[in-house]
Structure formats: structure tokens, C-alpha cells
Design an enzyme around this catalytic site. Structure first.
Site, PDB file in Angstrom:
ATOM      1  N   HIS A 460     -40.008  23.153  25.322  1.00 26.91           N
ATOM      2  CA  HIS A 460     -40.067  24.020  23.862  1.00 26.91           C
ATOM      3  C   HIS A 460     -39.304  25.265  24.106  1.00 26.91           C
ATOM      4  O   HIS A 460     -38.866  25.972  23.123  1.00 26.91           O
ATOM      5  CB  HIS A 460     -41.401  24.118  23.682  1.00 26.91           C
ATOM      6  CG  HIS A 460     -41.740  23.058  22.736  1.00 26.91           C
ATOM      7  ND1 HIS A 460     -43.081  22.358  22.657  1.00 26.91           N
ATOM      8  CD2 HIS A 460     -41.179  22.371  21.997  1.00 26.91           C
ATOM      9  CE1 HIS A 460     -42.973  21.690  21.731  1.00 26.91           C
ATOM     10  NE2 HIS A 460     -41.884  21.239  21.385  1.00 26.91           N
ATOM     11  N   GLU A 696     -26.646   0.381  28.627  1.00 25.19           N
ATOM     12  CA  GLU A 696     -27.101   1.143  29.855  1.00 25.19           C
ATOM     13  C   GLU A 696     -27.601   0.511  31.176  1.00 25.19           C
ATOM     14  O   GLU A 696     -28.207   1.324  32.030  1.00 25.19           O
ATOM     15  CB  GLU A 696     -28.117   2.041  29.105  1.00 25.19           C
ATOM     16  CG  GLU A 696     -29.558   1.248  28.596  1.00 25.19           C
ATOM     17  CD  GLU A 696     -30.503   2.243  28.026  1.00 25.19           C
ATOM     18  OE1 GLU A 696     -30.442   3.422  28.031  1.00 25.19           O
ATOM     19  OE2 GLU A 696     -31.678   1.515  27.226  1.00 25.19           O
ATOM     20  N   CYS A 767     -24.367   7.442  23.205  1.00 22.92           N
ATOM     21  CA  CYS A 767     -25.573   8.504  22.456  1.00 22.92           C
ATOM     22  C   CYS A 767     -26.221   8.811  23.754  1.00 22.92           C
ATOM     23  O   CYS A 767     -27.334   9.938  23.700  1.00 22.92           O
ATOM     24  CB  CYS A 767     -26.587   7.561  21.929  1.00 22.92           C
ATOM     25  SG  CYS A 767     -27.531   6.381  22.922  1.00 22.92           S
TER      26      CYS A 767
END
Ligand code: PEP
Ligand code: MG
Length: 838
Positions: A460, A696, A767
Site C-alpha cells: 500500500h 503460463e 498480461c
């Protein structure tokens, strides 16, 4: 039968391991050699399996599986496989028994990887000890002999009954002395420190016990103390009664840390010598940008855990008042904040109202803890549980809990909530690890950048720094802590480097660059809503990766044209039950609405052994990355998958959502979901959403032609694809630099996947982090990728870069990269190419 409970209560022990019997004195560890942990012999093993030395009950010693005890006939028999094996963290050990299980002599208890121990620990020699205050004579003491499992090892004279040997709880009584301590041992209270505790008390006349988490252990019993499972930083209380009670507690004081400050949950990063002028300290980029300023080391004093000032009711009132004080401050700050900051503050407000945290604190208060200790205990337990998830995104949420712990403790110790910290002009703040509230408390007008010794790029505080436009580096190591206040610094948070005391000419050059980059950023942001049209007219779709509802709106402002990856884990983790269909629908719909009709790619749950969910019983896995992960978890819990698919199908307008499957290895995976998706959409009477597959795993890349034939789009997860292709753990602390997705082996797999997509005329996007790596983007375009999905903050810059590229030139570059021999060569190739094309 090994237990011979005759009148002298003697106990015969059988060899639990095959190997050579040695006297304890030959164990290469002074605690064991000096019999501080108990008396007995040691075995230098030649086998890999540990068996019960007698009939008895298993007492497991913590979670690391390297040691266990069999309690029999009043005696604890401790078997500690190898020396210093605590630090292996359980790797290489497979436990066959549970705590409290009754076992028979000779029964297999534990298997271990002898090679791993020999290679990674100082010794595999295994002490087999009898411990506790009252175990009698050992006969024979040793013999330099070879034993097979089940051979006679030694006999002991066991004094007293079984009940005597079990640690006896010391009940609070008048005259009892209590002191609180913190565990300062890096690997917790394991065999060695526990033996030191017992040794300190050996000649003192006092009954002493340690208490923690509602459990109690006799402080003369190594086994009982280890079974408390105390970890570094835990708080325990020592209770002593008797003539030498005060002396016993003073002796313990020398071994433990006094409680009085809230120790960081991890040890601070080790300091190094101050970096010399001109040193470039590398770090992880948390928020891009440049800053020129002076060092402002943040001296972070840990808040005090004060003693109880009143009875339980009074302590409860103090705690509630402190929580309310912090809530008031956060509410005021949230009202005056932008959206990103408000979201974080609201998450902190939710922590302050969390019923489980409040319940745990309440329980600690009921156990006699002060308001501060109760809050500290509750928050640290929760933080530790998150840390244990092994998921960096979840572990970083731990920082939020520590932050809230700190704020409430500060108020309890009399400080006002949210007091400001003054800074010098143009301060580049240096800290070990920074918590969001600490960042918000810094004098914003003078703060130009941040660099921390530790921390994660997705914490954060990193998100906050980015939202405040503050360049920030994290994980730069102990060197940043050695820089003295006022040292001139340049923070290049584009290249990931902190330059200490640059020479005047260098500084002047950097000042020009900083100004130019600032202007460039403003231009990039100004053009972020425009499409990313390349020089030859090709248009690249630039999408965002999202992991929460809150990010969607800001992603659009950054220029996202849709969402290429919604990581739905955020909905499932750290809760007591799975989100139901309505709850999921609501969250997906809010994100869909925020995207205002743009595509929303919802990835089905990508959780597994390393992200445990209490409501989904999952076996412990030795290697979670290769275990029941991603789609495998969903397929193992069809009801979970069906609920998620139905929720996605219900999002309106139909057609906005597409479904993306993580960790696919072959067509069976796709077909299984295709069937469920058809059932879900049919029963809802809605169209079937497009179904895509993440490339992946190397298997998926190699079979991309088959997968492309049966799905609607492909999406390359370069983070996992590189981890599995290069056989390097993506969380590995020292391999991080070599784990480069631009390795030609990974590029060849990407090439294969994009070719498969092109042949079937379906979209192949990227992505993973590679999509926002400026050195990777020309190669991805060259390999045929036309859709990139990335963190929102990266979008303006990447769009600007794409507008400078030409597909033909990129294709030629990619062709050469595929022939390179390693990632370093690929990067050099791209850099050289970029310079020539600039
Ligand atoms: C990836 O592996 O590249 C990916 C995008 O998935 P995650 O990072 O969520 O595993
Ligand atoms: Mg992945």
C-alpha cells in the site's frame, strides 16, 4: 514391546534411526553436547526414516517437522533430526504422525531427505534425548556401534508417574511473580534456546512456567517449551513461584528481550557501511520518477506497549477509546483525500472494526493483558497468519495490520493520532520499511522521494507513493540505512537506483534529465486517452490489470481501454467462507460498470497450496507452485468454479466479460470448464462468454496450437511462464535478478503461442509484468502481440513508447532476439536497437 513399566519404571528405548551411535559430547553443538537439552546419545544417521523408540504419544514441536518427542511412561524422548535444521523451515521433512497421536515402538514417524540435511545444515547427527526434570539414569551411556532401526539403544530409569513428567501448569497464586518477555531468537524458541532456559533455572529453587497464546509450559522442560511454538517477536510471560522466583526471572531477563516496545515483526535489515560518494544503490521500483534532494533518514521509534493501568474493564475502556481516536483521525483524513488514498484509509478503518481482531484483543484482555498488549497480540497474530500465506500480495497486507497496531499503541501511550513528522527541504526519506500512516505523517510539501531497505513493490505504501507522484524504491537493502542525514542524493526510480553524493557535473546532468522527464510525463498523461497507434498505423490495445474494485476508475483515467486481467483472488482470500454468487456478481458488476462497457477479462480463482483458504481444506504441499494451484484448485472444487462462472455470466451487458483460466496445461482443462460454462450460461439463458487460456506453463505454450483451436483468446502470463521455464521460483530472494522473462527460452515459447493465436485468428495478449517492460514491448510487438495488459500507472508511458515503434522493425528485432543466448544479450540487443532508433 519397548515400554517395560516394571516397579522401577524403567523404559527401554529402541534405535529410532539406522546409523552410528555416538556419545552426546560428539554432537557439534554445545547445547546438545553439554546435555543442556536433555541426556542420552546421538545417532549419525545412514537411513532417512525416523521411528518411534517406544510406545507412547507424539508431541510435535512446532511446525518445522525437524524434531519430535514421544512421551512414554513419564518420560519425554526428544529426537532432533540434524543440527540447526530449524532453519530448513520443514523443507525435506515428511511427518507421518499428528500431534497427540498414540504410536507403537518401531512405527514410522518422519521421513527426511538426508542429502538435503547434509548439504544445508551443519550436521545430520541426531540427538536422541530424554528430557524433563525427572528422568533417571541412562544405561548404557553410549557405545560406538552401528544400529539398525529397532535395535536396543539404551534404557532409562523413569522416576515417577506419567503425570509428573507432563509439564504442570502453575496456577496464579499469591506470591507468584510474573514478567513479560519477547522472544528474540531468529528461529523462535527452538531446542537450543529452550535448553538455555532450562539450564539457567537448573540450580534455582523455583517453579517457573512460560505462558503464551493461552498455553503454558514448564520452563524446565525443553519439550514443553518447544511445543509452545513461540516465534521470533512473540510475547510470552514467565511465572515464577518459590524461594528463588525473583532470581529466576532476572536470569531469564538476560536471555529474552523485555516487553516494552513493539518489536518489528521481522528483524530490521542489517546495516552496512555508509556507501561511498558516487555509489549507485539498486532497489526495486515501487513508483517511477526522479528526485534530487537530501537524505532524510526516518528514525522510527517503536511504540511502547504500556502496562495495565487498571482492571480488565478499565483496560477495555482505554482500548476502545484509543481505537475510536484513530478511527476519528482516519475518517477526517479520508474525507480530505483523493480516491486512492481514501481507499487505503478505508481499508484501515475496516481493520479497526474487524470483529475477529476485536474478539482476539478482548480474549487477551480477559487473560489479564494490558490494553496495549491485548491489541499488540491480536494484530501480530493476524499479521503472522498473513505472512504465512507465502503470497507476496497478502504478506504485504501484513504491513497494514502493523500500521494499525502502531497507531493504536501510539494513542494508548498518550500521543495524538496522526502527528506530523517535520522534514528538511527536498527530503528523500530513507527507512527500513515504511507503513502507510508513516508516509502520510511526513510533511508532504518537503518530501520529494522515498527509498526503503525492505518492502514490496505492490504494498500500500508503494501504491500511495505512486498516487502522490512520489518516486519510490523499495528493497534497496541495509545500505540505505547507513546514509547520514543531509547527504545529497539522486533517486532514479525509473532505472531503480539511488545515487549517493553524485559529482557536481553528474548532478547538473541529472537535473536537466529530471526536468525533461517531468515534462515527458506530463505529455504522456495528456495523451493517455488517445489510442496507442504505432508509426505504421497498427493500433495496440492497452488494457489494465486489476485486483480490486477500487482500482478500476483510476485505471480509466490512466488511459486503460479495458481490463485484460482481473485477479479475482482478492475476493476469496483472508475470509472465513467463499464469496457467494450474488457477492461475486456485485463486485464484477461494479468493476464492469466502472469500465463503462469496455472489455472485462475475469480470471477464475488462481489460488492454491500457497494461498490457503480456511473454507477449502487443502493438503499441505511440499512444493505449492507445482501443486494444486490455479485452475486445478477450481476443478477440484467444482461447486466453487460453477458459482464463479455463473456470477461472471450474469454481469451485464452480456458480452462485456470474458473468462480467463489460470495455470492451464492441456485441452482437458479447457474442455472441463467449457462444459461448465455452457451449463451456467444455458441455465441463466445468457450468451456464453468468450473463454481464454493463460499461457503460463511451458506445457500450455508448447500445446498452444491445440489450445487455440478450442478457445477464444490466449493471454501470456509471463511471470509464471518464466518461473516454470527457467525453473526459478518467482519469489526467490537471490534468483530475482536472473529470473528474466526476456530469456530467449521464454521468448521462443511466447513466439510459439502468438503464432498459434495468429493461425487461429484469435487474440494473444500479454498480461504478465513483461507487458509494461519498455525493453520487452518492442519484442512482444515483433512477435505478434497486439494487446498488452498492465498496472494502470504504467499505461501513459507505455502508450507513448508504442507510438514510437514500427511493427516491421520490431519483427526484425524479435527475430534476432530469438537467436540470442541469454537474457542479458537480449536486453543489450534491445538497448542498442533503441539507441539507434531514437
Ligand atoms: C503471470 O503469471 O504472468 C500472471 C499474470 O499471473 P499472476 O502474476 O497473477 O500469477
Ligand atoms: Mg500467473
Amino acid at each position: 514391546m519397548a515400554v517395560r513399566a516394571d516397579r522401577r519404571a524403567s523404559l527401554e528405548l529402541l534405535a529410532p534411526l539406522a546409523g552410528w551411535v555416538l556419545p552426546l559430547a560428539e554432537v557439534p553443538d554445545p547445547v546438545f553436547a553439554g546435555a543442556m537439552a536433555g541426556d542420552g546419545v546421538a545417532i549419525d544417521p545412514i537411513g532417512e526414516s525416523l521411528h518411534a523408540p517406544c510406545d507412547g504419544v507424539v508431541v510435535l514441536l512446532g511446525e518445522n517437522r525437524h524434531a519430535l518427542t514421544v512421551r512414554a511412561n513419564g518420560v519425554d524422548v526428544l529426537m532432533h533430526v540434524g543440527i540447526d535444521t530449524m532453519k530448513l523451515g520443514g523443507a525435506g521433512f515428511r511427518m507421518h504422525v499428528r500431534d497427540g497421536e498414540e504410536v507403537r515402538a518401531g512405527q514410522s514417524l518422519l521421513e527426511f531427505d538426508l542429502d538435503a540435511i547434509v548439504n544445508r545444515a551443519p550436521s545430520a547427527i541426531t540427538p536422541v534425548l530424554v528430557t524433563g526434570p525427572r528422568c533417571g539414569l541412562i544405561i548404557p551411556r553410549h557405545g560406538d556401534r552401528r544400529v539398525a532401526v529397532g535395535d536396543f539403544l539404551y534404557a532409562i530409569e523413569a522416576a515417577g508417574s506419567a503425570n509428573d513428567a507432563v509439564p504442570v501448569a502453575v496456577l496464579p497464586a499469591p506470591g507468584i511473580m510474573v514478567r513479560e518477555f519477547r522472544v528474540p531468537f531468529e528461529h523462535g524458541l527452538h531446542a537450543r534456546p529452550a535448553a538455555q532456559v532450562a539450564a539457567l533455572l537448573a540450580n534455582l529453587d523455583a517453579e517457573v512456567s512460560l505462558r503464551a497464546r493461552g498455553r503454558e509450559a514448564n520452563a524446565r522442560s525443553v519439550v514443553a517449551m518447544m511445543a509452545l511454538g513461540l516465534r521470533y517477536g512473540d510475547v510470552a510471560s514467565a511465572h515464577a513461584l518459590g524461594h528463588d522466583a525473583a532470581a529466576a526471572l532476572s536470569a531469564l531477563e538476560g536471555l529474552f528481550e523485555p516487553v516494552g516496545t513493539a518489536a518489528p515483526i521481522r528483524k530490521p535489515a542489517p546495516r552496512t557501511a555508509p556507501p561511498a560518494p558516487g555509489t549507485r544503490v539498486p532497489g526495486l521500483v515501487a513508483a517511477r520518477g526522479w528526485a534530487i534532494g537530501v537524505a532524510a533518514p526516518l528514525v522510527s521509534t517503536e511504540p511502547t506497549i504500556g502496562p495495565a493501568l487498571g482492571d480488565q474493564a478499565a483496560e477495555r475502556t482505554r482500548l476502545v477509546a484509543a481505537i475510536d481516536g484513530v478511527k476519528g483521525f482516519l475518517n477526517r483524513a479520508a474525507d480530505a483525500s483523493d480516491e486512492i488514498r481514501r481507499t487505503i484509509l478505508q481499508a484501515h478503518l475496516a481493520i479497526l472494526s474487524d470483529p475477529q481482531l476485536l474478539g482476539d484483543a478482548q480474549a487477551a484482555l480477559a487473560g489479564g493483558a494490558s490494553a496495549g498488549l491485548a491489541w499488540h497480540t491480536s494484530l501480530r497474530n493476524a499479521a503472522e497468519a498473513l505472512q504465512a500465506l507465502d503470497d507476496p500480495r497478502m504478506a504485504e497486507r501484513r504491513a497494514d495490520l502493523l500500521d494499525i497496531e502502531r497507531q493504536v499503541l501510539q494513542v494508548l501511550s498518550g500521543a495524538p493520532a496522526g502527528a506530523q513528522v517535520p522534514l528538511p527541504e527536498c527530503a528523500i526519506v530513507l527507512a527500513d520499511e515504511l507503513l502507510p500512516s508513516q508516509l502520510l505523517a511526513l510533511e508532504a510539501a518537503r518530501l520529494v522521494g522515498l527509498c526503503t531497505a525492505r518492502g514490496g513493490a505492490t504494498s500500500h505504501v508503494s501504491i500511495l507513493a505512486a498516487s502522490m507522484g512520489l518516486p519510490a524504491l523499495v528493497a534497496a537493502g541495509g545500505a540505505v540505512l547507513a546514509i547520514t542525514a543531509g547527504t545529497p542524493l539522486v533517486l532514479d526510480a525509473d532505472a531503480g537506483v539511488l545515487i549517493v553524493e553524485p559529482k557536481p557535473a553528474e548532478r547538473a546532468r541529472l537535473e536537466v534529465l529530471v526536468a525533461a522527464r517531468g515534462a515527458q510525463r506530463v505529455r504522456d498523461e495528456g495523451a493517455a486517452q488517445e489510442p496507442a497507434m504505432m508509426l505504421d498505423g497498427a493500433v495496440i490495445d492497452v488494457y489494465c490489470n486489476l485486483a480490486s474494485v477500487a482500482e478500476a476508475a483510476s485505471a480509466l483515467r490512466a488511459g486503460a481501454e479495458g481490463c485484460g486481467l482481473l485477479r479475482t483472488e482478492f475476493l476469496f482470500l483472508a475470509r472465513s467462507r467463499a464469496p457467494d454468487e450474488t457477492e461475486q456478481l456485485h463486485q464484477y458488476q461494479v468493476i464492469g460498470d466502472a469500465l463503462a462497457g469496455r472489455p472485462l477479462t475475469v480470471r477464475t480463482l488462481d489460488a492454491g497450496g500457497d494461498k490457503p483458504m480456511s473454507y477449502l481444506p487443502m493438503p499441505h504441499e511440499a512444493n505449492p507452485a507445482l501443486g494444486l494451484r490455479g485452475l486445478r484448485t477450481s476443478l477440484a472444487h467444482p461447486e466453487l468454479l460453477a458459482t464463479q462462472l455463473r456470477a461472471i455470466c450474469r454481469v451485464t451487458p452480456h458480452g462485456q466479460c470474458r473468462v480467463l483460466l489460470p495455470m492451464v496445461t492441456d485441452l482437458d482443462d479447457v474442455r472441463a470448464v467449457r462444459e461448465q460454462l455452457a451449463t451456467a450460461s444455458q441455465s441463466l439463458g445468457v450468451p456464453v462468454p468468450p473463454l481464454g487460456v493463460m499461457i503460463e506453463t511451458p506445457a500450455a505454450a508448447l500445446l498452444a496450437d491445440q489450445l487455440a483451436a478450442e478457445c477464444d483468446f490466449l493471454s501470456i502470463g509471463s511471470n509464471d511462464l518464466s518461473q516454470y521455464t527457467l525453473a526459478m521460483d518467482r519469489l526467490h530472494p537471490t534468483l530475482a535478478e536472473r529470473l528474466d522473462a526476456l530469456h530467449p527460452a521464454v521468448l521462443r515459447l511466447i513466439d510459439r503461442a502468438t503464432r498459434a493465436g495468429l493461425a487461429r485468428r484469435i487474440e494473444t495478449s500479454v498480461c504478465g509484468n513483461l507487458a509494461s517492460d519498455p525493453e520487452a514491448v518492442p519484442l512482444l510487438i515483433g512477435l505478434g502481440v497486439r494487446e498488452l495488459s498492465m498496472a494502470p500507472a504504467q499505461i501513459p508511458r507505455l502508450k507513448a513508447l508504442l507510438r514510437t515503434l514500427d511493427t516491421g522493425a520490431c519483427a526484425e528485432l524479435a527475430r534476432r532476439a530469438l537467436e540470442s543466448v541469454n537474457a542479458v544479450q537480449v536486453r543489450a540487443l534491445v538497448r542498442d536497437w533503441s539507441k539507434r532508433n531514437a
